[in-house]
Design an enzyme around this catalytic site. Structure first.
Site, PDB file in Angstrom:
ATOM      1  N   ASN A 104       0.795  -1.235   0.000  1.00  0.00           N
ATOM      2  CA  ASN A 104       0.000   0.000   0.000  1.00  0.00           C
ATOM      3  C   ASN A 104       0.824   1.279   0.000  1.00  0.00           C
ATOM      4  O   ASN A 104       0.415   2.267  -0.589  1.00  0.00           O
ATOM      5  CB  ASN A 104      -0.920  -0.011   1.226  1.00  0.00           C
ATOM      6  CG  ASN A 104      -1.816   1.201   1.277  1.00  0.00           C
ATOM      7  OD1 ASN A 104      -2.672   1.384   0.402  1.00  0.00           O
ATOM      8  ND2 ASN A 104      -1.611   2.064   2.260  1.00  0.00           N
ATOM      9  N   ASP A 202       0.286  -6.779   3.743  1.00  0.00           N
ATOM     10  CA  ASP A 202      -0.072  -5.741   4.711  1.00  0.00           C
ATOM     11  C   ASP A 202      -1.165  -4.822   4.159  1.00  0.00           C
ATOM     12  O   ASP A 202      -1.120  -4.424   2.988  1.00  0.00           O
ATOM     13  CB  ASP A 202       1.210  -4.925   4.980  1.00  0.00           C
ATOM     14  CG  ASP A 202       1.027  -3.848   6.018  1.00  0.00           C
ATOM     15  OD1 ASP A 202       0.775  -4.200   7.175  1.00  0.00           O
ATOM     16  OD2 ASP A 202       1.144  -2.661   5.666  1.00  0.00           O
ATOM     17  N   TYR A 206      -6.691  -1.027   1.338  1.00  0.00           N
ATOM     18  CA  TYR A 206      -6.569   0.403   1.010  1.00  0.00           C
ATOM     19  C   TYR A 206      -5.831   0.689  -0.291  1.00  0.00           C
ATOM     20  O   TYR A 206      -5.420   1.829  -0.528  1.00  0.00           O
ATOM     21  CB  TYR A 206      -5.834   1.121   2.165  1.00  0.00           C
ATOM     22  CG  TYR A 206      -6.286   0.657   3.533  1.00  0.00           C
ATOM     23  CD1 TYR A 206      -7.563   0.965   3.988  1.00  0.00           C
ATOM     24  CD2 TYR A 206      -5.455  -0.101   4.352  1.00  0.00           C
ATOM     25  CE1 TYR A 206      -7.993   0.523   5.233  1.00  0.00           C
ATOM     26  CE2 TYR A 206      -5.883  -0.543   5.600  1.00  0.00           C
ATOM     27  CZ  TYR A 206      -7.146  -0.237   6.031  1.00  0.00           C
ATOM     28  OH  TYR A 206      -7.578  -0.673   7.249  1.00  0.00           O
ATOM     29  N   GLU A 244      -4.012  -9.308   5.331  1.00  0.00           N
ATOM     30  CA  GLU A 244      -4.287  -8.483   6.503  1.00  0.00           C
ATOM     31  C   GLU A 244      -5.390  -7.495   6.138  1.00  0.00           C
ATOM     32  O   GLU A 244      -5.134  -6.443   5.559  1.00  0.00           O
ATOM     33  CB  GLU A 244      -3.059  -7.704   6.985  1.00  0.00           C
ATOM     34  CG  GLU A 244      -3.333  -7.115   8.367  1.00  0.00           C
ATOM     35  CD  GLU A 244      -2.864  -5.680   8.615  1.00  0.00           C
ATOM     36  OE1 GLU A 244      -2.943  -5.223   9.767  1.00  0.00           O
ATOM     37  OE2 GLU A 244      -2.437  -5.007   7.667  1.00  0.00           O
ATOM     38  N   ASP A 310       0.760  -5.440  16.822  1.00  0.00           N
ATOM     39  CA  ASP A 310       0.016  -4.179  16.899  1.00  0.00           C
ATOM     40  C   ASP A 310      -0.777  -4.121  18.199  1.00  0.00           C
ATOM     41  O   ASP A 310      -0.759  -5.062  18.986  1.00  0.00           O
ATOM     42  CB  ASP A 310      -0.943  -4.068  15.710  1.00  0.00           C
ATOM     43  CG  ASP A 310      -0.199  -3.796  14.414  1.00  0.00           C
ATOM     44  OD1 ASP A 310       0.817  -3.073  14.452  1.00  0.00           O
ATOM     45  OD2 ASP A 310      -0.629  -4.318  13.375  1.00  0.00           O
TER      46      ASP A 310
HETATM   47  C1  GLC Z   1      -0.381  -3.010   9.384  1.00  0.00           C
HETATM   48  C2  GLC Z   1       0.705  -3.429  10.349  1.00  0.00           C
HETATM   49  C3  GLC Z   1       1.056  -2.285  11.251  1.00  0.00           C
HETATM   50  C4  GLC Z   1       1.491  -1.119  10.405  1.00  0.00           C
HETATM   51  C5  GLC Z   1       0.437  -0.760   9.355  1.00  0.00           C
HETATM   52  C6  GLC Z   1       0.972   0.183   8.321  1.00  0.00           C
HETATM   53  O1  GLC Z   1      -1.572  -2.755  10.042  1.00  0.00           O
HETATM   54  O2  GLC Z   1       0.306  -4.564  11.075  1.00  0.00           O
HETATM   55  O3  GLC Z   1       2.055  -2.639  12.155  1.00  0.00           O
HETATM   56  O4  GLC Z   1       1.727  -0.010  11.217  1.00  0.00           O
HETATM   57  O5  GLC Z   1       0.025  -1.911   8.639  1.00  0.00           O
HETATM   58  O6  GLC Z   1       1.895  -0.475   7.484  1.00  0.00           O
END
Ligand code: GLC
Length: 544
Positions: A104, A202, A206, A244, A310
């Site tokens: 992203n 990741d 988005y 994710e 996280d």
């Molecule tokens: C995901 C990761 C997190 C990170 C975010 C932005 O949610 O798990 O640690 O800050 O992406 O890359």
């Protein structure tokens, strides 16, 4: 299904940060050589696949999720040769390795962004999402609520605003640009070519932005991800994509496609409900969420977890449930972050062995391939005085030696303070001590994972929740072609007596998997059970 390429359907994953695991070169930061030295520990634990948090060059403003170069290794961790050695060593031990693929966004230090900042005429300008004002895509929420006010940040050099869903130091890539789409295929190809077994992808909801939407889960995003999957199937069969997407099950369901998008997807809504159910002693939240969970294609699997790197995210609960979770699990405001709780498993569960076992037993028996977060297998604590999510990313506690056996560097050079006070101090919570204690949490987890592996229904069996009038009891079946398991959990602090209708199994025997016991014949349709406080049973239904 015995096809080797479906390995992820019943694998146990272990998530770790190379920086936090073991320091080989004594500079105070964990590294790939250190991790390689510790592979036997992971193998003995029962790990099938290791998920590495980002290992690439990065200014580390988001602990490596801000990538400055996709093709290399952060110098603190070693180099590409060290990575290859690590990968081979893992493969030799029959363990797979997946890495983080951050599609992203990049770091603002990435050369693409540095160049893009030159303005409209620059060949890389269109690699990112720009606007002359900060009004576009107003329906997209801000995710890092505690630190960012807007998804747009003004860039002096480009004289335009750029779009970012996370920190302003992480500009979003522009997936409408075909060059960006190709670049990310090249990145995937590079690491797959090196031999990694897949990616944890990741922040995938988005990738694309569209006016008038919340810019999450858009059709264009799914289309791109399907192309990525197709590419992997074509050239690297057996490698996986783990999604994710912190979304409701019906939205995550779409990321599995018809078995032609992601192989796996995290089950975010299940996780907080395990904590709710344990604290309330009531199974309703779990039954509700399993009810909301749609069936997924045969070649896909949920990825389940209790904690990760996280904050314990509370995005997938109602406002009322979130308030309740905060009151119960984050009484001190420092324990809260964005819409979540920045604590580890053991402190969340009062360092109470019964509750911790209950949580793990649910994780290992409900559908999905479980992910263990490093340190949680020994019940490590957290440090809420560190910023952001650093408090759950402290050094692995190997022993009672200097620096918890993590590093031989001087104390001041460690990348993070150790947990060295109170009940979670490394003098009390460490691998070496737990290896010697047959009743330790570590040895108990090893045992459960071993039993899980011997029983294929855990990986691939259907779930059927059995009706039970006692709301403290979760009783369910895991049924595969080979076997039927009956799993019981008592979430309450009291002993519970309850009855299950086992008519369909009359004449079969119940055999405990967790301890050696005599088998018991199911001789009546109504079967009476008694389970002590916060206890669980894994039972096999057999024919003799
Ligand atoms: C995901 C990761 C997190 C990170 C975010 C932005 O949610 O798990 O640690 O800050 O992406 O890359």
């Amino acid at each position: 299904m015995s096809d080797e390429s479906l390995w992820y359907l019943d694998a146990v994953f272990y998530e770790l940060n190379v920086r936090a695991f073991f320091d080989h070169n004594t500079d105070g930061h964990g590294d790939l050589r250190g991790l390689t030295q510790k592979l036997d520990y992971l193998k003995d634990l029962g790990v099938d696949a290791i998920w590495l948090l980002p290992i690439y060059p990065s200014p580390l403003l988001d602990d490596g999720y801000d990538i400055a170069d996709y093709y290399s290794i952060h110098p603190d961790y070693g180099d590409l040769e060290d990575f290859k050695t690590f990968l081979n060593a893992a493969h030799q031990r029959g363990m797979r390795v997946i890495t983080d693929l951050v599609l992203n966004h990049t770091s603002d230090q990435h050369r693409w962004f540095q160049s893009a900042r030159n303005g409209r005429g620059d060949p890389y300008h269109d690699y990112y999402v720009w606007s002359d004002d900060d009004q576009k895509y107003a329906q997209a929420r801000v995710i890092f609520l505690d630190s960012e006010q807007s998804n747009w940040t003004w860039d002096e050099s480009a004289q335009r605003y750029y779009w970012h869903r996370f920190y302003s130091s992480q500009p979003d890539l522009n997936f409408d640009n075909p060059d960006v789409r190709d670049e990310m295929f090249k990145v995937a190809k590079f690491w797959l070519g090196m031999g990694v077994d897949g990616f944890r992808a990741d922040a995938v909801p988005y990738l694309f932005e569209r006016e008038g939407t919340n810019c999450e889960n858009l059709p264009a995003t799914h289309a791109y991800l399907k192309e990525l999957r197709h590419f992997i199937d074509l050239y690297y069969p057996g490698r996986i994509l783990l999604c994710e997407a912190n979304q409701w099950p019906k939205d995550v369901r779409k990321y599995f496609g018809e078995g032609d998008e992601f192989h796996m997807g995290f089950h975010f809504p299940l996780m907080p409900r395990i904590y709710m159910a344990i604290r309330k002693g009531d199974v309703s939240p779990l039954i509700w969420v399993m009810d909301q969970t749609p069936p997924i294609p045969d070649n896909t699997q949920w990825s389940t977890f209790l904690r990760n790197h996280d904050e314990l995210t509370l995005e997938m609960v109602s406002e009322e449930e979130r308030q309740w979770m905060w009151e119960q699990y984050a009484p001190d405001p420092r324990m809260r972050l964005n819409l979540g709780i920045r604590r580890r498993l053991a402190p969340l569960l009062d360092n109470d062995r019964r509750k911790i076992e209950l949580a793990y037993s649910l994780l290992f028996t409900l559908p999905g391939s479980p992910v263990i977060y490093y340190g949680d297998e020994i019940g490590m604590g957290d440090n809420i005085w560190l910023d952001d999510r650093s408090g759950v990313r402290t050094p692995m506690q190997w022993s009672n030696d200097n620096n918890a056996g993590f590093s031989a560097a001087p104390f001041e050079s460690l990348y993070s303070p150790l947990i060295d006070e109170g009940e979670f101090s490394f003098s009390k919570v460490n691998v070496s001590q737990q290896e010697q204690d047959p009743n330790s949490l570590l040895n108990w987890i090893r045992k459960l994972l071993c039993i899980r592996k011997q029983n294929p229904a855990f990986g691939q069996g259907n779930l059927q929740i059995l009706p039970c009038e006692n709301m403290s009891i979760l009783a369910f079946l895991r049924e595969s072609k080979q076997q039927t398991l009956l799993i019981l959990h008592n979430l309450s602090p009291e002993t519970q007596r309850f009855t299950l209708d086992l008519t369909q199994f009359q004449g079969l025997n119940l055999v405990g998997l967790l301890q050696v016991e005599n088998s018991v014949l199911i001789s009546t349709p109504e079967y009476h059970f008694e389970l002590p406080s916060r206890n669980y049973q894994w039972l096999n239904l057999i024919d003799e």
